[in-house]
Every structure is written in C-alpha cells, then in structure tokens.
Design an enzyme around this catalytic site. Structure first.
Site, short mmCIF file in Angstrom:
data_model
loop_
_atom_site.label_atom_id
_atom_site.label_comp_id
_atom_site.label_asym_id
_atom_site.label_seq_id
_atom_site.Cartn_x
_atom_site.Cartn_y
_atom_site.Cartn_z
CE1 TYR A 111 56.27 21.33 27.25
CE2 TYR A 111 54.18 22.30 26.77
CZ TYR A 111 54.81 21.40 27.44
OH TYR A 111 54.15 20.76 28.50
CE LYS A 182 53.73 23.21 30.13
NZ LYS A 182 52.70 22.95 31.01
#
Length: 571
Positions: A111, A182
C-alpha cells in the site's frame, strides 16, 4: 460442522479440514485454495496432482523462507510490489502469511507509498485479472460477472472511480491498485477471507491527457463522465451492488472531493457504506489527537485546531474532531468555533460566493478577521491564521509538500508548550513537513504524527518514534464490526467509538516517547480491539439486536481467518 465458511470445518472427531470439490490444474490455479509445493502426498493422489508439481513436498515454513528470499532479491520497491502481487495471484494463503510476518517491512510496499507508483504504471505493469471493471456499458451485467468468482459470499467491496488517487489525482483505470491494496489490509487486519473481498474500478474515463495519449493505456480512452450522466451511472451501480451483493459493506475510495461527499450522503442509508478518505481519515486523526492530549494532560476542548486542506480528508478530519468535542460535552457552536479549515484560498470564510456545500459548516464569519493584518483583505493564509489565532493543533491534509514552516511551529509554541503537528499527506513527497524538521523547529517539544511511514528521528540525544496515522488502524475494524453485527448503516458514532478505542489501545510506553499510534505489526490486535469496542457500543445501544446475549470476542474470533493450510478432503 462448518465454523465460518472459509475459516475451518470440523469432522466428528474434532479435526480441522476443508472440503474441496475441484482438482488438477483447476485447483492449482485457484489462488484461494492453491498450496503449490505444500500439497501432501495424500492430497496429490486424491486431487489428481501427481506429476503436476515437483515430486518433493515442502513445508509451509520452507515455502515462506523461499518467497521471502525472492522478495528480498527484488531490486526496487515497485519490483517488490509486483513480486508480492504475483504471489497473491497464485497463492493467497502464502501471500498473507508472508506479509503478516513482515508487515512493517511490506505494508509500505503493498500500500502507501509504493501503491501510488503501481497505480501510475498500472497499464504498463498489468499482470493478472482481479476484481471487476465496471463501465456504463456493462454495469447492468454485474450479476453475470459475479458468477465467475469462486467466492460467492462477498462481504467487503472497495470501489474507486480513480479521480483522486492518493495525492496523485486522476489515474484512470490505474486506480484499481487502491481497492486491491485496501482489501489486502482488510485481510491482514480484520481477517476477512480474500474470497469475501471484491475490488471494483468504475471506469468513467479520465481527464489525464498523458493516459489518453498512451497507446498502452488499458482504460476507456475518453474524457471523464460528469454531471447527471455520472450520477445516473453511480445510482445504477449501487442498485446492482444491492441486488447481487446484498451482504456486502461498500467502501468508497479515492473519489473527487465533491463526488466523495455526494455519494456518501446519498447512499449511506441505502446500504452499509462509508468513505475511508472522509471517515477513516477523520477517525484515525482524532485518535492521534486524543493520544496527544493524554501526553499533554489536557482535553480535546483545550485545543484550537487548524486543518490545512479542505478536501474529503480535511473536512472528514474536522467532522471527526467536531464529534469528539461533542462527546466531551461541548455544544455544536462551541465545537465549531474551535476548528478552522483552510483550502488553496486560505481560511474558509462564509462570504465566498461559490463556497462548496461540505465546507459551509466550518466557514468562519469574515468579520472575525477584520482586525487582522492581511496581505489581501478577506483572505487569510495559514501564517496569518496562526499569527492571529491561538492554534495548538496543526493538521496537514493538503497534499502540498513542505507547506508547514518553522515560523508556524515557533508561533504555536507561544500558545502551547507541546504543539501537535501532524503532516498527514501522502505519498511521502506530499508530506507538509519532515518530522526531523518539526522536532528541530520546536526543540523536541512538538508531538508529531505522519500519514506516510518515516524512520525514527534522533534529536538532542533522544529517539522519537514517528507514529503513522494510517487509516488501516480504523477501516478494517469498522468493516469487521459491520459484518459481525449485520448493521444496515455505518454511523458517525461508530467511527468516533473507533477513535477513542484506538487511542485507548496505544501503550503508555508509546505515549511517554511522544508517539500517538501503535506499530503496524500490531495491526491484527488493534483491529480486534477496535472492532470489539464498536460492537460493545452497538450491543449497548440496541440490547434487543442481533448481538443480544452474544460473546463479542467469540463472534470476532469466528469471523477472522488465519492464513494457514488446512488438510483438504475431496467432496
């Protein structure tokens, strides 16, 4: 007996196993079932795998050593990202076991900040299909598309239209990297099985001319859909989501600031949904501020707040601080009086003719600046605000690298011994100030937290751990609690509860060192702790609801998947 469809099954003797109906190459190509070289001799025989794998089985530990070595051999962050994504695409159990063991090392790869570069280069680095790509032409076929997924029981959807990706803007179809990343964090934090997760990219075109001019671009080569046409498309998407994924929590991600607020307000009552950029950001920042007030021995109401950046994240932060002040007993006007928001035109005053609706609740009467010495009448910069207002909390949500200056921090020291300075924008290049600079400017007195990961800072012989205000400490827990409780609406109070729970989780040792967030390696424990607090709040406010008489810790445990191999049995 089945205990959670993807968690474990038990036979009559109490042994864990998992029933599997496919075999051969179909089994090896199923990323949620594939064990690769770890299939036992017995499983190879039972599932027609003989000869399809190297003869000698490996243990899970041997596999983890091998893939970690492969990760370390990658030459750059983006190559490490691609390596991990390729592993995820062929064996999700091994991927999640690896990342969970090295989460502080790998979270910045899967991420922020590395995912930003992956989104920018999406079309040139595309490897394998994952999720749904919805356009105006195929939105009515979502049900047919969903039938292609092995996991039929979708519980979490993360969707983006890719217009506001991190601090990078419109990245077209490349924004798909955000929902994928996510959802990986949902699994790592809240134990949501990957087969329950669905990333969706809404391809409504792009206004990024570089993408439109790129012959390799994989999205629709047209300008972005807008206005009523866009609203009709979103409405149709929500209708199809409710119809085909009725148990799913929908997370809106990286929409433009106006669409973010519009979509949230329009559909939050239609299905359990939230916007992480607004509510998740606000919740994690409030948690950090609560922690900082503990360090100072003060309250939220003792502070005066400047939120620099009035987009979705900035106004979300203001909203959550407002909710925290109400929880401390302030009335609405008293709470709003303590919060100043600034956008690219400076302090938001109420005399603007074109003021965005979502900013109006924090707009200040322009008369309050009548006595201020301003370079331009009716327009106040951050410096001019701090010079005229006793700001004690400075929160950066602007995406403007280097926006916080030494003069700002020096002036705040006149108002408070321990100013809170949170440069929260990411990726790292967009951070409003470097933590090392803030400590130097404040002689080590500032309480600092960031949005991107930073190494520890040594100043005057003291080592400061930089707490990362990462939304991952909030949204997996909110999603998990919503699934466990089966609530039809995700409320602001759930996020406020999450904020106070996260602040409670932070150890006294961390607070003593000036750090207001836990370590990333504690993610699963944090998610469980925060989810438990939300569920307790739901249980108390709705004593006759679905949680009535239930053991919340047991409910959480039964919903959290662990990335381990179970024995397979042919069905």
């Amino acid at each position: 007996m089945a205990i959670g469809k993807y968690l474990r099954w038990k036979d009559e003797e109490g042994n864990d196993f998992r029933p599997v109906s496919i075999s051969g190459t179909a089994l090896l190509n199923d990323r949620t079932l594939n064990k690769s070289t770890a299939f036992s001799y017995e499983e190879r025989e039972a599932f027609n795998l003989t000869g399809l794998l190297p003869p000698k089985p490996q243990t899970f530990e041997d596999q983890l050593k091998r893939v970690y070595k492969g990760f370390l051999s990658a030459c750059s962050d983006i190559e490490q990202y691609q390596y991990l994504r390729a592993l995820q695409d062929r064996n999700e159990t091994l991927f999640y076991a690896l990342v969970s063991r090295h989460i502080e090392e790998m979270a910045p790869i899967i991420y922020t900040p590395t995912v930003g570069k992956a989104c920018q280069e999406f079309s040139h680095r595309y490897q394998k299909d994952r999720g749904l790509y919805i356009t105006a032409e195929n939105v009515d076929q979502m049900g047919e598309m969903a039938r292609h997924f092995a996991g039929k029981d979708i519980k979490i959807i993360v969707v983006t239209d890719s217009q506001g990706i991190l601090g990078l803007g419109d990245l077209g179809i490349g924004g798909m990297g955000i929902p994928i990343g996510k959802l990986s964090l949902y699994t790592l934090g809240a134990g949501i099985h990957p087969a329950h997760c669905l990333p969706i990219a809404l391809d409504v075109g792009t206004d990024n001319q570089d993408l439109l001019d790129d012959p390799m671009y994989l999205g629709l080569p047209k300008k972005r859909m807008r206005g009523q046409e866009y609203q009709d498309f979103i409405e149709k998407f929500v209708e199809q989501t409710k119809l085909h994924f009725p148990k799913a929590v929908l997370q809106w991600e990286d929409f433009s600031k106006s669409n973010a607020f519009d979509n949230l307000s329009k559909y939050e009552d239609e299905l359990p949904s939230f916007n992480d950029d607004i509510q998740g950001t606000g919740s994690v920042v409030l948690a950090g501020v609560i922690g900082a007030t503990k360090i100072k021995g003060e309250t939220l109401a003792d502070q005066v707040y400047a939120v620099y950046g009035a987009g979705a994240g900035g106004v979300g932060v203001a909203d959550q601080i407002f909710a925290g002040l109400l929880k401390e007993g302030l009335n609405h006007q008293e709470a709003r009086d303590k919060i100043y928001i600034l956008d690219s035109r400076g302090v938001v005053f109420d005399n603007r003719p074109d003021l965005d609706e979502y900013k109006k609740r924090y707009a200040k009467p322009v008369e309050m600046a009548a006595s201020w010495s301003l370079a331009e009448p009716g327009k106040a910069s951050l410096s001019e605000l701090i010079d005229n207002t006793p700001i004690t909390v400075l929160l950066g949500c602007s995406g403007v690298g280097g926006a916080f200056k030494e003069s700002h921090v020096q002036k705040m020291l006149e108002y408070t011994e321990r100013p809170m300075v949170f440069p929260l924008s990411n990726p790292t290049d967009n951070c409003e100030a470097l933590p090392a600079d803030v400590y130097k400017w404040s002689d080590g007195k500032a309480i600092v937290a960031t949005g991107s990961p930073f190494d520890d800072v040594e100043y005057n012989g003291q080592l400061y751990r930089i707490g990362q205000g990462n939304n991952v400490f909030i949204f997996p827990a909110v999603g998990l609690a919503t699934i466990v409780a089966g609530v039809s609406k995700i409320t602001m109070d759930m996020f406020t509860t999450a904020s106070f729970a996260l602040a409670e989780y932070v150890s006294q040792e961390d607070l003593d060192s000036g750090c207001v967030f836990p370590r990333m390696r504690e993610l699963k424990e944090v998610s469980s702790f925060v989810a438990k607090a939300i569920l307790k709040q739901i249980q108390e406010t709705d004593p006759q609801g679905c949680l009535s008489g239930k053991d919340i810790e047991q409910e959480i445990a039964e919903h959290m998947w662990e990335p381990i191999y179970l024995p397979y049995r042919r069905v």
